[in-house]
Design a protein around this motif. Structure first.
Motif: not given
Length: 569
Positions: A64-65, A71
């Motif tokens: 998750e960017w 993340k």
């Protein structure tokens, strides 16, 4: 987002450190690596492979960017998270809860790890020509690096959660010789991430605005341009915006011009740095290197002289481009111009030549399919404008005789160019020496549009009609080779795909020719495509699909320039 779909390198302004997969390399694109991009794109710069672990068991993860934090989310059902941020431009910080991290070093000859009394470890990477300090902040850090003969046999770093707090916190800092403590690590992880977020937000606020319908593209272009700047070091005498932090990890000597133009309105000093950085390395002959990075420059070829055209745009920001600035750049621009006129005219016909497709920036364009050297009308057009700009600068600097000489030379070259290349229907490219016409359906032959109304009306009308009706203009923008050409390829580099720089050159030429409506339509199509497909190196002209490197700065910069133009229409 799965790891293999992470097309944007995670980095920050000023840093040579990156977290990304290794697309196009001989490594697994499903994994993330901490990379180091000093020294250019001849090496992938992989330092560590990143893995999530629970004890000795490896755990798959998804990504998750966000611009300020990355993340890594465990996919074993636990949803445990490891987060990465930059505490500074030289330090990556990694923090996790209920799960650990394993870093496997990518080593070469003589690489070794060394423990220090303060519980930190130094990894001396001969492969990367840098040292990396592993800094434990919380949790249990274990380094396995058995020494054998003259190097560590392997180097792995495990950081597991503290048994009580169930969390770990560590950092990796890069340096050449002497380690300096990163005082930002004394702050909580969240404060480091927030500072990066604030820095990015300030950059984004200083980025050219575009219509709200392209906001997604604006966010993307803002991040790519912000994160691709590296700090001055080695041959890079100024902050430098790389083309990408994926694998095009250099700056090229025409790419930098488009980035300078996008920065000029709100960050003029940084724009000036981008424009001047190649002149800092100019050869005594007047030539500019093809590309630069912190460690070396390539001189085997060059890029076209669009610097006068660029400077003319920068001069619109008269508050910053003062007489002092013009005096700074005048002589280097003179030397660059004379280099083309003196050393790239082998048949002495007054028409300069490209010795290789790479010199033109259109590396494999069909104007080069019969070999080189090639005389092409785009090169003469760039020099007509550049010489005209030299005349203007000389006049401002009080060099009136030089100003007159330059203006006469510009007019002379324009006349020679028309006589030499215009066949009554179109501009052509020719072999230098024999002047054999090269059959080509390349968009490069339309670049003389940048001369605008300096061209005779009948020629200008024909060039505009070719853009409107010949077939270059697709739903997504301007193909670099006619789709009907026998040489056209969807992913043919300069034999078909849409490119940002050529789009901007043609749009600018159409505006200079009084064809603003057509220019805005092309700008709109390009911006819509980029906002949808991402800021790729180039695009499939028929589908709009992004091709090659998926996170490119000159695409981002041109998107911002054209989007801003649409906002101001």
């Amino acid at each position: 987002m799965k790891v293999e779909n992470m097309k944007l390198p995670f980095s920050r302004y000023g840093s040579y450190l990156v977290i990304s997969p290794l697309y196009g390399r001989n490594r697994d694109p499903k994994s993330l690596y901490i990379r180091h991009i000093r020294g250019g794109d001849e090496k992938d710069g992989a330092i560590f492979k990143i893995e999530l672990v629970r004890g000795n068991q490896e755990i798959d993860y998804e990504v998750e960017w966000a611009p300020h934090v990355l993340k890594l989310i465990a996919t074993d059902g636990s949803l445990d998270i490891v987060e990465c941020c930059f505490s500074s431009d030289r330090t990556i910080r990694i923090k996790g809860a209920d799960v650990g991290v394993k870093l496997t070093a990518i080593t070469g000859s003589y690489d070794y790890a060394l423990a220090f009394p303060d519980q930190t470890w130094e990894i001396n990477s001969f492969l990367q020509e840098r040292r990396f300090r592993i800094i434990p902040l919380e949790g249990d850090l274990n380094v396995d690096a058995p020494f054998e003969v003259d190097k560590s046999k392997h180097i792995t770093v495990h950081c597991d959660p503290n048994p009580i707090s169930k969390t770990f916190d560590m950092a990796i800092s890069e340096y050449q010789l002497m380690f300096q403590h990163d005082h930002a690590l004394e702050m909580p992880f969240r404060d480091n991430a927030e500072q990066a977020a604030n820095d990015y937000q300030q950059w984004q606020e200083n980025t050219l605005q575009v219509p709200s319908s392209f906001q997604k593209g604006h966010d993307l272009a803002s991040y790519i341009t912000w994160s691709c700047v590296v700090k001055p070091d080695g041959l890079l005498t100024r902050p430098a915006m790389y083309m990408s932090k994926n694998w095009m990890t250099n700056i090229w000597s025409w790419d930098h011009c488009f980035n300078a133009m996008a920065l000029s309105e709100h960050q003029p000093e940084l724009a000036w740095d981008q424009f001047c950085i190649f002149f800092d390395q100019q050869d005594d002959s007047g030539a500019l290197p093809d590309f630069l990075n912190d460690q070396w420059a390539l001189w085997n070829c060059c890029k076209p002289p669009i610097h006068g055209w660029t400077l003319k745009h920068l001069m619109k920001n008269t508050a910053f481009v003062t007489l002092e600035k013009l005096a700074e750049v005048y002589e280097p621009l003179v030397k660059w111009t004379k280099w083309w006129l003196r050393y790239r005219d082998d048949d002495l016909d007054g028409i300069p030549q490209y010795n290789h497709g790479n010199d033109s920036g259109w590396d494999n364009s069909t104007i080069f399919h019969k070999g080189t050297p090639v005389e092409s009308p785009d090169l003469s057009s760039f020099l007509v404008l550049q010489i005209e700009v030299l005349a203007e600068i000389a006049g401002k600097l009080g060099k009136l005789d030089e100003a007159n000489e330059w203006m006469l030379k510009s007019q002379e070259l324009l006349s020679k160019m028309i006589d030499h290349f215009w066949d009554g229907k179109q501009f052509t490219a020719k072999r230098s020496g024999s002047h054999e016409v090269i059959e080509s359906d390349s968009l490069v032959l339309s670049i003389p549009l940048i001369l605008g109304k300096r061209l005779p009306a009948e020629i200008l009308t024909r060039l505009v009609d070719d853009i409107k009706h010949k077939g270059f203009l697709t739903e997504h923008g301007l193909a670099t080779e006619l789709p009907e050409s026998q040489f056209y390829k969807h992913d043919g580099y300069w034999r078909g795909p849409i490119w940002a720089p050529t789009t901007l050159l043609v749009v600018d030429g159409l505006i200079a020719s009084g064809e603003k409506e057509l220019a805005l339509e092309i700008a709109k199509r390009f911006c819509k495509m980029a906002a949808t497909s991402g800021m790729a190196e180039n695009f499939n002209a028929l589908t709009g699909e992004g091709l090659r490197d998926p996170a490119f700065t000159w695409t981002s910069s041109v998107f911002l320039i054209l989007g801003h133009l649409l906002l101001e229409k």
